[in-house]
Design an enzyme around this catalytic site. Sequence first.
Site, PDB file in Angstrom:
ATOM      1  N   ILE A  59       0.663  -1.285  -0.142  1.00  0.00           N
ATOM      2  CA  ILE A  59       0.039  -0.042   0.119  1.00  0.00           C
ATOM      3  C   ILE A  59       0.816   1.132   0.102  1.00  0.00           C
ATOM      4  CG2 ILE A  59      -0.211  -0.247   2.628  1.00  0.00           C
ATOM      5  CD1 ILE A  59      -2.907   1.277   2.275  1.00  0.00           C
ATOM      6  N   SER A  60       0.781   2.151  -0.982  1.00  0.00           N
ATOM      7  CA  SER A  60       1.559   3.367  -0.971  1.00  0.00           C
ATOM      8  C   SER A  60       1.581   4.239   0.221  1.00  0.00           C
ATOM      9  CB  SER A  60       1.264   4.022  -2.259  1.00  0.00           C
ATOM     10  OG  SER A  60       1.370   3.442  -3.656  1.00  0.00           O
TER      11      SER A  60
END
Length: 209
Positions: A59-60
């Site tokens: 997840i960025s």
Amino acid sequence: MSNFDAETMVERQIIVRGVRDESVLQAMKSVDRRLFVQPKEVGRAFGDHPMPIGHGQTISQPYVVAAMTEALRLRATDKVLEIGTGSGYQTAVLAEIVREVWTVEIVEPLALGAKSLLRRLGYTNLHCRTGDGAGGWPTAAPFDKIIVTAAPPQIPDALLDQLAPAGLLVIPVGSDNQELLRVCRGAEGLEKEHLFGVRFVPMTGLASG
């Protein structure tokens, strides 16, 4: 980081780094990032870093999600294609802002998990499917905006073909040295703008967000 919340995350990591779009800032405050990370990582959910979500994917970091979303110049009436559903976090941020989001994820467990979570959270303006995002979603095209959260070596022609007139595509491109690009379909053809350096998983293992 357990004492952080979404509002603090936005103030300390996103606004101070130049993101100003109010719809983006509000969406980042509204979507609870803790719901999209692995249970053992909940205490670090609001930190300024990417996090593993399983299957070799991430997840960025919050700033990158916000900056990419702002780069799309979203309008409430937009129809958006997202390539790389991942955890569903970026998907939820988009869904808070625009009319309709179409999202594609190649890793089936991630696709099914994100779809289930987003449904439980009450989003009704989403269309999710499992598949290779490099081909886009031709039966639903054209799209006002397209966002890609995995890096191909070059921009897939299929995505350019599915971009509406005056539409915008935001995509990381490259292998070792990746750049975030914004592509606009203008009257004179395609115009490319280099935004900043990034580090995403390769499109061959499509997921992030």
